[in-house]
Design an enzyme around this catalytic site. Structure first.
Site, PDB file in Angstrom:
ATOM      1  N   ASP A   1       0.870  -1.160   0.000  1.00 40.94           N
ATOM      2  CA  ASP A   1       0.000   0.000   0.000  1.00 40.94           C
ATOM      3  C   ASP A   1       0.919   1.226   0.000  1.00 40.94           C
ATOM      4  OD1 ASP A   1      -2.449   1.510   0.618  1.00 40.94           O
ATOM      5  OD2 ASP A   1      -1.564   1.765   2.589  1.00 40.94           O
TER       6      ASP A   1
ATOM      7  N   ASP B   1      -0.042   5.085   0.868  1.00 41.12           N
ATOM      8  CA  ASP B   1      -0.270   6.040   1.962  1.00 41.12           C
ATOM      9  C   ASP B   1      -0.283   5.327   3.313  1.00 41.12           C
ATOM     10  OD1 ASP B   1      -0.750   8.244   0.159  1.00 41.12           O
ATOM     11  OD2 ASP B   1      -2.683   7.335  -0.276  1.00 41.12           O
TER      12      ASP B   1
HETATM   13  P1  B16 Z   1      -7.177  10.117  -3.316  1.00 38.64           P
HETATM   14  P2  B16 Z   1      -3.709   3.929   0.001  1.00 38.64           P
HETATM   15  C1  B16 Z   1      -5.708   5.733   0.034  1.00 38.64           C
HETATM   16  O1  B16 Z   1      -4.420   5.352  -0.362  1.00 38.64           O
HETATM   17  C2  B16 Z   1      -5.676   6.456   1.365  1.00 38.64           C
HETATM   18  O2  B16 Z   1      -5.393   5.546   2.421  1.00 38.64           O
HETATM   19  C3  B16 Z   1      -7.019   7.064   1.665  1.00 38.64           C
HETATM   20  O3  B16 Z   1      -6.953   7.786   2.871  1.00 38.64           O
HETATM   21  C4  B16 Z   1      -7.464   7.969   0.516  1.00 38.64           C
HETATM   22  O4  B16 Z   1      -8.763   8.475   0.752  1.00 38.64           O
HETATM   23  C5  B16 Z   1      -7.469   7.139  -0.765  1.00 38.64           C
HETATM   24  O5  B16 Z   1      -6.177   6.616  -1.000  1.00 38.64           O
HETATM   25  C6  B16 Z   1      -7.909   7.943  -1.972  1.00 38.64           C
HETATM   26  O6  B16 Z   1      -6.964   8.933  -2.242  1.00 38.64           O
HETATM   27  O7  B16 Z   1      -8.195  11.049  -2.781  1.00 38.64           O
HETATM   28  O8  B16 Z   1      -5.786  10.707  -3.409  1.00 38.64           O
HETATM   29  O9  B16 Z   1      -7.596   9.462  -4.617  1.00 38.64           O
HETATM   30  O10 B16 Z   1      -3.614   3.869   1.493  1.00 38.64           O
HETATM   31  O11 B16 Z   1      -4.580   2.847  -0.609  1.00 38.64           O
HETATM   32  O12 B16 Z   1      -2.355   4.039  -0.664  1.00 38.64           O
HETATM   33 MG    MG Z   2      -2.851   3.126   3.391  1.00 42.64          MG
END
Ligand code: B16
Ligand code: MG
Length: 217
Positions: A8, A10
Site C-alpha cells: 500500500d 499512503d
Molecule cells: P485520493 P492507500 C488511500 O491510499 C488512502 O489511504 C485514503 O486515505 C485515501 O482516501 C485514498 O487513497 C484515496 O486517495 O483522494 O488521493 O484518490 O492507502 O490505498 O495508498
Molecule cells: Mg494506506
C-alpha cells in the site's frame, strides 16, 4: 514460499496518510464538525468518494450529488496543496531498504494504492524503480475492501494470490487482501488491525527474512 510483496502507498511506504487526515479534518471543520484520529481510521484506505460518504454518514450530514462532488474536490485541492512540499523525508523509514532486500531475494514487488494521486507521489519521490507493477485508484472500479486492486496486481505479476503478501495500514486493505486470498502484514502504530498474519508498528520493524521464510501453505 512467498513470491510477491504488494505494498500500500499512503501510511505504508510514505507518510501521506497524515496529509489525507489533515485534508479530511479541514473538510470536516469546514462543515462545522471535527474529525478525530480515531474517527479517521474508518476512512483509511477507502477511495475518496467512499471516504466522503463515510465521513458524511458518521456526522449525520445529508448532501446531494453536486455537493458531494464539490466537497470531494475541495478535499483533493487541500490534499494536493500538502503534496506540493513533499520530499524524501516523507518516505517511511526502512521502506526502501526492505523493498531492495526483498527484490534481491528474488521477490516481485507491486504498489497497490486506492489513491488517484499515487502517481504524483511516486514520481515526486522517485519510487518507480522499487516496483515491477503499480496499480492505483485510476485503474480499478471498486476500492478496498473490494479485492480488485490486489487481484489485478497478482494477475499483472503473474503470481498466484496465495503466494502474495500484502503490507497495509488500513482495515479495509487487510480485508481486501484476505478476500483476494493473500497473506498480510499490518502496519499500525495506534491500534491493531483484525485478521493480519503479521503485525508491526512501522515498516522499519519488518524483517525481510521473516517475509522470505514465511510459510504460505
Ligand atoms: P485520493 P492507500 C488511500 O491510499 C488512502 O489511504 C485514503 O486515505 C485515501 O482516501 C485514498 O487513497 C484515496 O486517495 O483522494 O488521493 O484518490 O492507502 O490505498 O495508498
Ligand atoms: Mg494506506
Amino acid at each position: 514460499m512467498i513470491k510477491a510483496c504488494i505494498f500500500d502507498l499512503d501510511g505504508v511506504v510514505v507518510y501521506t496518510d497524515q496529509y489525507h487526515y489533515q485534508a479530511w479534518k479541514k473538510l470536516a471543520n469546514h462543515m462545522g464538525y471535527d474529525l478525530t484520529p480515531f474517527e479517521n481510521l474508518m476512512l483509511k484506505g477507502l477511495s475518496r468518494r467512499d471516504s466522503l460518504d463515510t465521513l458524511l454518514e458518521m456526522k449525520g450530514i445529508r448532501a446531494c450529488e453536486n455537493e458531494k462532488l464539490m466537497l470531494s474536490e475541495l478535499k483533493n485541492k487541500w490534499y494536493r496543496r500538502l503534496l506540493k512540499d513533499i520530499d524524501m523525508s516523507a518516505v517511511a523509514k526502512g521502506a526502501e531498504d526492505l523493498i531492495h532486500d526483498l527484490r534481491s531475494a528474488g521477490m516481485k514487488t507491486a504498489l497497490a494504492s486506492s489513491s488517484k494521486n499515487a502517481g504524483i507521489v511516486v514520481k515526486k519521490l522517485r519510487l518507480e524503480g522499487l516496483f515491477d507493477v503499480i496499480v492505483d485508484g485510476n485503474m480499478v472500479s471498486a476500492s478496498k475492501p473490494d479485492p480488485e486492486i490486489f487481484v489485478k496486481c497478482a494477475g499483472m505479476l503473474k503470481v498466484d494470490p496465495n503466494k502474495c503478501i500484502v503490507f497495509e495500514d488500513a482495515q479495509s486493505g487487510i480485508d481486501a487482501a484476505k478476500s483476494a486470498g493473500m497473506h498480510t502484514v499490518a502496519i499500525c502504530e495506534e491500534t491493531s488491525l483484525k485478521g493480519a498474519d503479521i503485525s508491526v508498528k512501522t515498516i522499519s520493524n519488518v524483517s525481510s527474512n521473516e517475509i522470505i521464510k514465511f510459510n504460505s501453505n
